[in-house]
Design a protein around this motif. Structure first.
Motif, PDB file in Angstrom:
ATOM      1  N   LEU A 108       0.809  -1.217   0.000  1.00  0.00           N
ATOM      2  CA  LEU A 108       0.000   0.000   0.000  1.00  0.00           C
ATOM      3  C   LEU A 108       0.849   1.279   0.000  1.00  0.00           C
ATOM      4  O   LEU A 108       0.529   2.223  -0.736  1.00  0.00           O
ATOM      5  N   LEU A 128      -6.730   7.183  -4.791  1.00  0.00           N
ATOM      6  CA  LEU A 128      -5.879   7.620  -3.680  1.00  0.00           C
ATOM      7  C   LEU A 128      -6.733   7.874  -2.431  1.00  0.00           C
ATOM      8  O   LEU A 128      -6.327   7.533  -1.311  1.00  0.00           O
ATOM      9  N   LEU A 130      -9.393   6.331  -1.592  1.00  0.00           N
ATOM     10  CA  LEU A 130      -9.671   5.013  -1.006  1.00  0.00           C
ATOM     11  C   LEU A 130      -8.477   4.478  -0.227  1.00  0.00           C
ATOM     12  O   LEU A 130      -8.626   3.916   0.862  1.00  0.00           O
ATOM     13  N   PHE A 131      -7.307   4.641  -0.815  1.00  0.00           N
ATOM     14  CA  PHE A 131      -6.108   4.089  -0.169  1.00  0.00           C
ATOM     15  C   PHE A 131      -5.767   4.853   1.121  1.00  0.00           C
ATOM     16  O   PHE A 131      -5.337   4.254   2.105  1.00  0.00           O
ATOM     17  N   ASN A 133      -7.897   6.146   2.992  1.00  0.00           N
ATOM     18  CA  ASN A 133      -8.886   5.594   3.911  1.00  0.00           C
ATOM     19  C   ASN A 133      -8.380   4.303   4.538  1.00  0.00           C
ATOM     20  O   ASN A 133      -8.458   4.091   5.740  1.00  0.00           O
ATOM     21  N   LYS A 134      -7.838   3.451   3.688  1.00  0.00           N
ATOM     22  CA  LYS A 134      -7.345   2.157   4.154  1.00  0.00           C
ATOM     23  C   LYS A 134      -6.182   2.332   5.119  1.00  0.00           C
ATOM     24  O   LYS A 134      -5.986   1.528   6.031  1.00  0.00           O
ATOM     25  N   TYR A 138      -7.658   9.618   7.328  1.00  0.00           N
ATOM     26  CA  TYR A 138      -9.010   9.979   6.906  1.00  0.00           C
ATOM     27  C   TYR A 138      -9.113  11.435   6.437  1.00  0.00           C
ATOM     28  O   TYR A 138      -9.896  11.738   5.543  1.00  0.00           O
TER      29      TYR A 138
END
Lengths: 497, 580
Positions: A108, A128, A130-131, A133-134, A138
Motif C-alpha cells: 500500500l 488515492l 480510497l487508499f 482511507n485504508k 481519513y
C-alpha cells in the motif's frame, strides 16, 4: 470488432504472415476483443505477439497487465504495468493500475506513492482517496476525494465514498448530503441507497432504514449485506419473525459467498484448477451472477478445452441463457471427443432439447434416441422422445416411449399427461382419465392436467367432476390467457348443478 | 483476496481523458481539543515484573504459537492486594528432555512483585485462565486452558494442587478464554470454556492457507505464515456444572452450547437482558459469534444473529478475539465490544432492550481500530469520571506481516478511547486518546491478553498487558486529576464468595452507574474481582443497590469517596482501607 473478424485477424497473424509495424495496434485491438469475450488465452497470445513486434510499445504491456490483473496474476500484472510505464512514462493509466495492483499485493505505501505522482489525473485521486482511507489517513482521504470531485465531473462513486467516510466519522448531515447527491446522479445506485439506510439506522430512524434497505434489495436482490441490514432494521422494529426470515435468506446467500471466497483463494494458488472453476461457477449461479459463472466456466474450458464435465455444465448453462448455437457447438465437441463416455447422454439431451424447441423434430428424435441408448432410465428423455415422435406423427412409437418414461420414473407428471393426451386422442377415455389423475398425483401443481382431466370428465358425462376440475384450473392457471378463456367458456357451457 | 481483487478490478483505469486536479494538500493530525488526564506509564521492570512470554516461535509456524497468551490480576493470597499470574507458551517440537517454559506467579508486596513458587508453574502450552473460589473455601482457585489438556489448580493456602483430571475438567481440546459463572443459579460457580480449532502440529505447513489470505493478496508467491482458521474445523465449547464435592459434570450438550461451528477465542458472561440469569457471549474467529441466552432451565438459546451481535455491521463474519460487556452510555443496558482483525473495525454493539444496534462507527471506535489487529479489550474508568472508557490491546498474528502488507506491523500500539459522553445514549462517543495518554500507550508490542486492576491500591485501575514473545507490560495509571473514587469488594453468601455475577447500581449525584462483577473478560485474561467506581467531583457515593447472584437485592450507602468498602450479602458493610 466482431467475433469472426477477430478470429480471422488473429489467424492471419498467427499463421505466419508478415505483419507490418502497425499490426501492433491491430493485435492489441484483437486482444482487447478476445479479453472482452473472456477468451483470455487468445488475448494473451495477441498481446505477446504484439510485443514480439515492438517490445518498446507501452500499449501491449498495459493490456497484458490488465489481462493478468483480471485473472488474478498480480505479480505478472505488476511487471507488465511497470514495463508499460518504462516504455511510456506519461502513461497515467498504467501508473494508476500499477498502483492498484501494488495495493492488492499488500504494498500500500508504494501504491500511495505512485498515485501521489498523478495529481492531475482524476481517477488516481479517487483511488488515492480510497487508499488513504485504508491507511487510516481519513483527513487526506476526504481532501483527496473532494479534489477529485472539484477536478472532474460529478462522480457517483466519489460521492458515495465520501458519504461512507462521513457516516464512519459520525458526520451524519454531510453524509446524507453526499449520498443524496449520489442518488440524484443515479437513483438506482444500490450502495448509496444502502448507505443511506445505514445512516438512518445509526440515527435510530428504523422505519426509514427499513424502506431504504427494502429499496436496495429491490434494485439488487443478491446484495448480501443489504439482507443483513434489512434484518437489523426489522429486529430494531421488534418484527422478529420477519427479521428471522431475512436472516435466513442472508445466511443462505452468505454461505455461497463464503464458498466463493474460499474457492477464489484456492484459485490464487492454482489459477487453472478445473474443479475449482466449476464449483465457483455453481456458487455464482446460485447467486444469479451469470456473468461470473460464465467467466469461470470459460476459464475452465480455456484451460481444459475438451473436458467433458465442463462441456456438460457450460452447454447446459448456455442453454439456460438462451445461447443455443454455442451450446450446440459445445455438445458436438463433447460428443466427438468422448464418444465412449456414457455422460455424453446429457449432451445428446441438450442437443435434442434445442432441436425440439426449434421444431427440428427429426434431429431431436435422433438425439433423444441416443440419450435413451446411453441412459435407458432417463424418464425425461423418453418423455421428450415421445413428444417429438408425436410431432412427427409416429403415434405408436410415441406411446411406447411415454410408457417407458413412466416406467422409468412414475413421478414424471409430464409423461403421464402426454400419455393421457394420446389416450384422449384415441378416445380411450378411461385410460386417459387414469393418466391425467396419475399426472396430478405425481405433481399437484401441474395445472394443465386439470383442464385435460375436465375434458375427459365432460366426455364421460361426469359434469360435476368436470366443473370442479375446470374451476380448479381457472383458479390456479398462470399461463397463457387463451387457455384460461377456453376453460371459462367450457365451464359456462356445463349444466349448472 | 476476492474482495481485494474485485476492488482492484473496479479501480482499474480505462480512460485517460479526465480533467486535471490540484494535488491534495497534506493535512496535520486532528488536534485534541481536550487534553486527557489519563497518563499510563510502563513500570513492569521497575516493580519486579521482568517476565518474558515464550511463544515457541518456530520455522513451522505452529498455529498455537501466535495465539497466546493471557494472564491475571488476582489476589491469590487474600492479602488485599493484586498479584500477577502470567501464562506461558511452549515449543511444540521440543524434545521431552528439553526444559519447558512454565507459567509464573508474582506476589505483590506493597507494590513490588516477587516471583513465588506456589505450585503454579504449569508447563503446558498455555492460553488463558479464569480464577474464582469454585470450592467456596475462601481463596481463589485457577483454571488454565492450554493447547493440550486444561488444568484446575485448587488453592490450598500456601500451595496449589492440580486436580483437573479428578474433577473432570482436564479437557484436551484447544481451550482459549474461560469464565466462572453460576449459570444455573444453584449458588456455586460453574465453568464455561471456549475452544478454538482442531489443529494437528504434525500437519503444519501442509497446504494450509496463511492467516491473512482472506483479506489480503500476496501476489503470486505466498510467503510462509501462520495458517488461517478457515483451514481447520471448529471445536465445540464446554460448560461444566459444579457438582460440589463430586467435581464438575460436562453439560455442554445438555445445555445447548456444544456448537462445533464455533471457533471460540473470547468469552464473557453477563445478564444482558436483566432477567436475573447470566447469559454468555462467545467471540469466534472468522465465523459468526454466539450469544447464549439463558433459558432459566439449565439450557441456552443461541440468539446472536437476531440480537444483532453475530456479525459485523454488514453481516460480515469477523475475526472475533477479545470481548467485554459494559454500560458505556449509562442507559442501564449492557453494551458489548468485540475486537477483530486488521481492516475489520472492532465492534461496539449498543444495547437496546433485547436488540443491539451496531454503534461501531457512530461511537467512533471503528475508524481508529481499522489499521490494527485487536486482542484484549475492556471497559474501565481510568480517569474516574464516572463513565466507561475503553482499552484495546493490539498486535499482529503474523511475525512476518511486513512481507505481506507494509501498511501494518507485527508490534502495534494499543488503543485507549476516552468516553466523551453525549446528549442521548445513542450519541455517546469516544475519542482515541492513545497518543496523548502517556508513554505506556506508545509502546508497540505484540499484545494479546489484557487485564485491569488497581495493583497499587490508589483507587484507579491499572493495566496489565500480555505480549506474545515479549516482556509483559504493567501500565500504571498516573492520572492527573482530582477525581474521587470508591472501590467495592463483594462478599457473597452461598458458594460464590466473591459475588461473581452480582449487579451493582451506584448513584452519586445525578450519575448512575451499572456494573456487574466479573473477572473473565478481554482475551485469555482475568481482571480484578472488585469494582473501581469513578465518582468524578462527587464527594460521596450516595447509594449502591446490589442484586446478588442469589437474587437478593440490598441497598447500601451513602459512602464517603476515596475508600475501599466490602459489601457483605445479608450482613452489611465493612469499610476497610484508606487511600494512600
Amino acid at each position: 470488432m466482431g467475433y469472426t473478424a477477430t478470429i480471422g485477424l488473429l489467424l492471419a497473424i498467427l499463421c505466419g504472415c508478415n505483419p507490418k509495424s502497425d499490426d501492433v495496434q491491430i493485435l492489441v485491438a484483437a486482444g482487447r476483443s478476445f479479453a472482452k469475450e473472456h477468451r483470455y488465452a487468445e488475448a494473451q497470445t495477441a498481446y505477446e505477439k504484439a510485443l514480439a513486434l515492438d517490445s518498446l510499445n507501452a500499449e501491449p504491456h498495459y493490456e497484458l497487465g490488465n489481462l493478468n490483473a483480471r485473472l488474478g496474476r498480480l505479480d505478472a500484472a505488476a511487471q507488465a504495468y511497470a514495463a508499460a510505464v518504462t516504455a511510456d512514462p506519461a502513461h497515467d493509466n498504467a501508473k494508476h493500475n500499477l498502483a492498484v495492483v501494488e495495493a492488492d499485493r499488500g504494498r500500500l505505501p508504494q501504491a500511495v506513492e505512485l498515485l501521489e505522482q498523478l495529481p492531475g489525473y482524476t481517477p488516481a485521486l479517487r483511488t488515492l482517496g480510497l487508499f488513504y482511507n485504508k491507511q487510516g489517513r481519513y483527513d487526506l482521504a476526504e481532501t483527496t476525494l473532494r479534489a477529485a470531485l472539484q477536478a472532474g465531473d460529478e462522480h457517483l462513486e466519489a460521492r458515495q465514498q465520501l458519504g461512507q467516510l462521513y457516516i464512519r466519522q459520525g458526520r451524519y448531515a454531510e453524509a446524507r448530503a453526499e449520498l443524496q447527491r449520489a442518488l440524484a446522479l443515479d437513483s438506482t445506485h444500490t450502495e448509496s441507497r444502502r448507505l443511506l439506510g445505514l445512516l438512518h439506522l445509526s440515527e435510530r430512524r428504523y422505519g426509514e432504514a427499513l424502506t431504504a434497505f427494502s429499496q436496495t434489495i429491490e434494485l439488487d436482490p443478491y446484495l448480501i449485506e443489504a439482507h443483513y441490514n434489512l434484518a437489523s432494521a426489522l429486529s430494531a422494529l421488534k418484527r422478529e419473525e420477519e427479521a428471522q426470515a431475512a436472516l435466513q435468506h442472508f445466511e443462505k446467500l452468505s454461505a455461497h459467498a463464503a464458498q466463493i471466497a474460499r474457492l477464489r483463494r484456492l484459485l490464487d494458488a492454482q489459477p487453472d484448477h478445473l474443479a475449482t472453476h466449476i464449483e465457483l461457477a455453481y456458487h455464482y449461479r446460485q447467486l444469479e451472477n451469470d456473468e461470473a459463472a460464465l467467466t469461470h466456466y470459460r476459464s475452465a474450458l480455456d484451460a481444459h478445452p475438451n473436458d467433458l464435465q465442463v462441456l456438460l455444465q457450460l452447454s447446459g448453462f448456455l442453454l439456460e441463457l438462451g445461447a443455443e448455437n454455442e451450446a450446440l457447438t459445445l455438445c458436438r465437441r463433447g460428443i466427438a471427443q468422448h464418444p465412449e463416455d456414457a455422460r455424453i447422454s446429457a449432451l445428446y439431451f441438450n442437443q435434442g432439447y434445442v432441436h425440439m424447441q426449434n421444431e427440428r423434430y427429426a434431429e431431436a428424435r435422433t438425439a433423444f434416441e441416443q440419450v435413451v441408448k446411453w441412459d435407458p432410465n432417463s424418464a425425461k428423455a423418453w418423455n421428450n422422445l415421445g413428444n417429438v415422435q408425436l410431432a412427427l406423427g409416429e403415434t405408436d412409437a410415441a406411446r411406447q416411449a411415454l410408457i417407458a418414461a413412466v416406467a422409468a420414473d412414475s413421478s414424471i407428471a409430464e409423461a403421464h399427461y402426454n400419455l393421457g393426451s394420446l389416450f384422449l386422442q384415441d378416445r380411450q377415455l378411461q385410460q386417459a382419465r387414469q393418466a391425467y389423475l396419475a399426472s396430478i398425483a405425481a405433481d399437484s401443481t401441474f395445472i394443465r392436467a386439470y383442464y385435460a382431466l375436465a375434458t375427459v370428465y365432460k366426455s364421460q358425462g361426469a359434469m360435476a367432476e368436470a366443473s370442479k376440475a375446470y374451476q380448479f384450473f381457472i383458479d390456479k392457471w398462470q399461463g397463457d390467457p387463451n387457455s384460461l378463456r377456453q376453460a371459462r367458456q367450457q365451464l359456462a357451457q356445463l349444466p349448472k348443478p | 483476496m476476492y474482495a481485494a481483487i474485485l476492488l482492484g478490478l473496479l479501480l482499474l483505469a480505462c480512460s485517460s481523458n479526465e480533467k486535471s486536479a490540484a494535488p491534495p494538500s497534506p493535512s496535520a493530525a486532528q488536534p485534541e481539543t481536550v487534553a486527557p488526564s489519563i497518563h499510563f506509564v510502563e513500570v513492569a521492570a521497575t516493580v519486579g515484573l521482568s517476565w518474558r512470554h515464550e511463544n515457541g516461535l518456530s520455522d513451522k509456524r505452529h498455529f498455537p504459537e501466535t495465539m497466546g497468551g493471557g494472564g491475571a490480576f488476582l489476589d491469590y493470597d487474600s492479602d488485599g492486594d493484586l498479584d500477577v499470574y502470567a501464562i506461558n507458551g511452549a515449543f511444540i517440537d521440543a524434545s521431552p528432555q528439553a526444559p519447558r517454559p512454565v507459567n509464573a506467579l508474582y506476589r505483590n508486596d506493597s507494590g513490588r512483585f516477587a516471583l513465588v513458587d506456589a505450585g503454579l508453574g504449569h508447563p503446558g502450552l498455555g492460553m488463558g485462565l479464569a480464577a474464582a473460589d469454585y470450592d467456596a473455601d475462601g481463596d481463589l482457585d485457577i483454571y488454565l486452558t492450554n493447547f493440550g489438556a486444561n488444568a484446575l489448580y485448587r488453592n490450598d493456602g500456601e500451595h496449589f494442587s492440580e486436580i483437573g483430571e479428578s474433577t473432570g475438567v482436564a479437557d484436551a481440546r484447544w481451550g482459549t478464554s474461560c469464565a466462572f459463572a453460576d449459570y444455573d443459579r444453584d449458588g456455586d460457580l460453574d465453568l464455561y470454556v471456549a475452544n478454538y480449532v482442531e489443529y494437528d502440529p504434525s500437519e503444519a505447513n501442509a497446504d494450509q492457507l496463511p492467516y491473512m489470505a482472506a483479506s489480503q493478496s500476496y501476489g503470486d508467491e505466498i510467503p510462509p505464515g501462520y495458517p488461517h482458521p478457515d483451514n481447520f474445523r471448529g471445536q465445540a465449547d464446554l460448560l461444566f456444572r459444579n457438582d460440589g464435592d463430586a467435581g464438575f459434570s460436562d453439560v455442554s450438550q445438555l445445555s445447548g452450547i456444544a456448537d462445533e461451528g464455533g471457533k471460540g477465542l473470547g468469552v464473557v458472561v453477563a445478564d444482558y437482558d436483566d432477567d436475573g440469569w447470566p447469559d454468555i457471549y462467545v467471540a469466534n474467529d472468522a465465523v459468526r459469534n454466539f450469544l447464549y441466552h439463558n433459558k432459566q432451565n439449565g439450557s441456552f438459546a443461541e440468539r446472536a444473529a437476531i440480537a444483532g451481535v453475530a456479525y459485523g455491521q454488514d453481516g460480515q463474519m469477523e475475526a472475533g478475539m477479545g470481548v467485554d460487556w459494559g454500560d458505556y452510555n449509562g442507559d442501564g443496558v449492557f453494551d458489548l465490544t468485540v475486537t477483530n482483525f486488521q481492516a475489520e473495525p472492532n465492534s461496539l454493539y449498543r444495547g437496546e432492550e433485547g436488540f443491539f444496534a451496531n454503534a461501531t462507527f457512530a461511537a467512533n471506535i471503528g475508524l481508529p481500530s481499522l489499521p490494527l489487529l485487536g486482542f484484549g479489550t475492556q471497559f474501565f474508568d481510568p480517569d474516574l469520571d464516572g463513565d466507561l472508557d475503553l482499552f484495546v490491546a493490539n498486535g499482529h498474528v503474523l511475525d512476518n506481516v511486513l512481507e505481506i502488507d507494509q501498511s501494518t506491523n507485527y508490534g502495534q500500539r494499543n488503543l485507549l478511547f476516552r468516553n466523551d459522553g453525549g446528549l442521548r445514549p445513542e450519541q455517546v462517543r469516544f475519542t482515541d486518546i492513545s497518543a496523548l495518554a502517556g508513554p505506556g500507550l506508545q509502546l508497540a508490542r505484540v499484545s494479546r491478553g489484557s487485564a485491569t486492576g488497581d495493583y497499587d491500591n490508589d483507587g484507579d485501575p491499572d493495566l496489565l498487558v500480555f505480549n506474545s514473545g515479549q516482556l509483559l507490560s504493567l501500565l500504571r495509571n498516573d492520572r492527573e486529576d482530582d477525581h474521587h473514587w470508591i472501590t467495592i469488594r463483594l462478599n457473597g453468601a452461598d458458594r460464590n464468595p466473591h459475588g461473581i455475577g452480582a449487579r451493582l447500581t451506584a448513584t452519586s449525584g445525578t450519575v448512575v452507574q451499572m456494573r456487574e462483577l466479573r473477572g473473565s473478560r478481554s482475551y485469555l485474561s482475568q481482571s480484578q474481582l472488585r469494582i473501581c467506581l469513578g465518582l468524578g467531583s462527587q464527594p460521596q457515593l450516595d447509594s449502591i443497590e446490589v442484586r446478588w447472584p442469589s437474587g437478593r437485592i440490598e441497598r447500601f450507602g451513602p459512602f464517603a469517596a476515596n475508600q475501599t468498602i466490602t459489601l457483605n450479602e445479608s450482613h452489611g458493610i465493612n469499610a476497610e482501607i484508606s487511600p494512600p
